[in-house]
Design a protein around this motif. Structure first.
Motif, PDB file in Angstrom:
ATOM      1  N   GLY A  31      22.423  45.573  98.065  1.00  8.14           N
ATOM      2  CA  GLY A  31      22.453  44.322  97.332  1.00  8.14           C
ATOM      3  C   GLY A  31      22.957  43.182  98.181  1.00  8.14           C
ATOM      4  N   THR A  38      28.655  37.149  91.658  1.00  4.54           N
ATOM      5  CA  THR A  38      27.495  38.030  91.814  1.00  4.54           C
ATOM      6  C   THR A  38      27.854  39.231  92.679  1.00  4.54           C
ATOM      7  N   ASP A  41      29.601  41.779  90.563  1.00  9.36           N
ATOM      8  CA  ASP A  41      28.641  42.474  89.701  1.00  9.36           C
ATOM      9  C   ASP A  41      27.867  43.536  90.472  1.00  9.36           C
ATOM     10  N   LEU A  42      27.392  43.177  91.670  1.00 11.33           N
ATOM     11  CA  LEU A  42      26.628  44.137  92.483  1.00 11.33           C
ATOM     12  C   LEU A  42      27.495  45.314  92.919  1.00 11.33           C
ATOM     13  N   ALA A  44      30.164  46.492  91.357  1.00 15.27           N
ATOM     14  CA  ALA A  44      30.405  47.336  90.179  1.00 15.27           C
ATOM     15  C   ALA A  44      29.173  48.169  89.841  1.00 15.27           C
ATOM     16  N   GLN A  45      28.002  47.593  90.002  1.00 12.68           N
ATOM     17  CA  GLN A  45      26.754  48.292  89.671  1.00 12.68           C
ATOM     18  C   GLN A  45      26.421  49.387  90.678  1.00 12.68           C
ATOM     19  N   HIS A  46      26.513  49.064  91.974  1.00 18.88           N
ATOM     20  CA  HIS A  46      26.063  50.002  93.025  1.00 18.88           C
ATOM     21  C   HIS A  46      27.181  50.860  93.604  1.00 18.88           C
ATOM     22  N   ARG A  47      28.433  50.424  93.455  1.00 20.30           N
ATOM     23  CA  ARG A  47      29.576  51.146  93.999  1.00 20.30           C
ATOM     24  C   ARG A  47      29.337  51.548  95.461  1.00 20.30           C
ATOM     25  N   ASN A  72      39.335  47.653  90.960  1.00 17.60           N
ATOM     26  CA  ASN A  72      38.317  48.190  90.047  1.00 17.60           C
ATOM     27  C   ASN A  72      37.346  49.186  90.671  1.00 17.60           C
ATOM     28  N   THR A  76      35.273  51.495  97.367  1.00 12.79           N
ATOM     29  CA  THR A  76      34.542  50.537  98.202  1.00 12.79           C
ATOM     30  C   THR A  76      35.516  49.855  99.155  1.00 12.79           C
TER      31      THR A  76
END
Length: 84
Positions: A31, A38, A41-42, A44-47, A72, A76
């Motif tokens: 991402g 943004t 968000d990326l 959190a989504q892709h870890r 969170n 990562t």
């Protein structure tokens, strides 16, 4: 496979980093973001394994993104880039 999210408000920097990482075996950019929100968000989504963050970005700077990622999504790792 090492997964990476790139976050920088300069498209040329993101493209350059993507090109460099594309030449590395076992590395995959999952991402790209032009701002801190943004990027969060990326991440959190892709870890991803790694988040490459610009120090100065709109919405949230790289230090704040790194702080929130550590809280969170602790798996990562953050790398912060700066021209300063």
């Amino acid at each position: 496979m090492i997964t990476v999210v790139l976050a920088d408000d300069h498209p040329n920097v993101r493209q350059g980093l993507r090109a460099l990482l594309a030449g590395e075996d076992g590395c995959h950019v999952v991402g790209e973001a032009a701002d801190g929100l943004t990027a969060l968000d990326l991440i959190a989504q892709h870890r991803p394994h790694v988040a490459v963050l610009d120090l100065q970005m709109p919405d949230l700077d790289g230090l704040e993104v790194a702080r929130r990622v550590r809280e969170n999504v602790p798996e990562t790792h953050a790398v912060i880039l700066s021209l300063h």
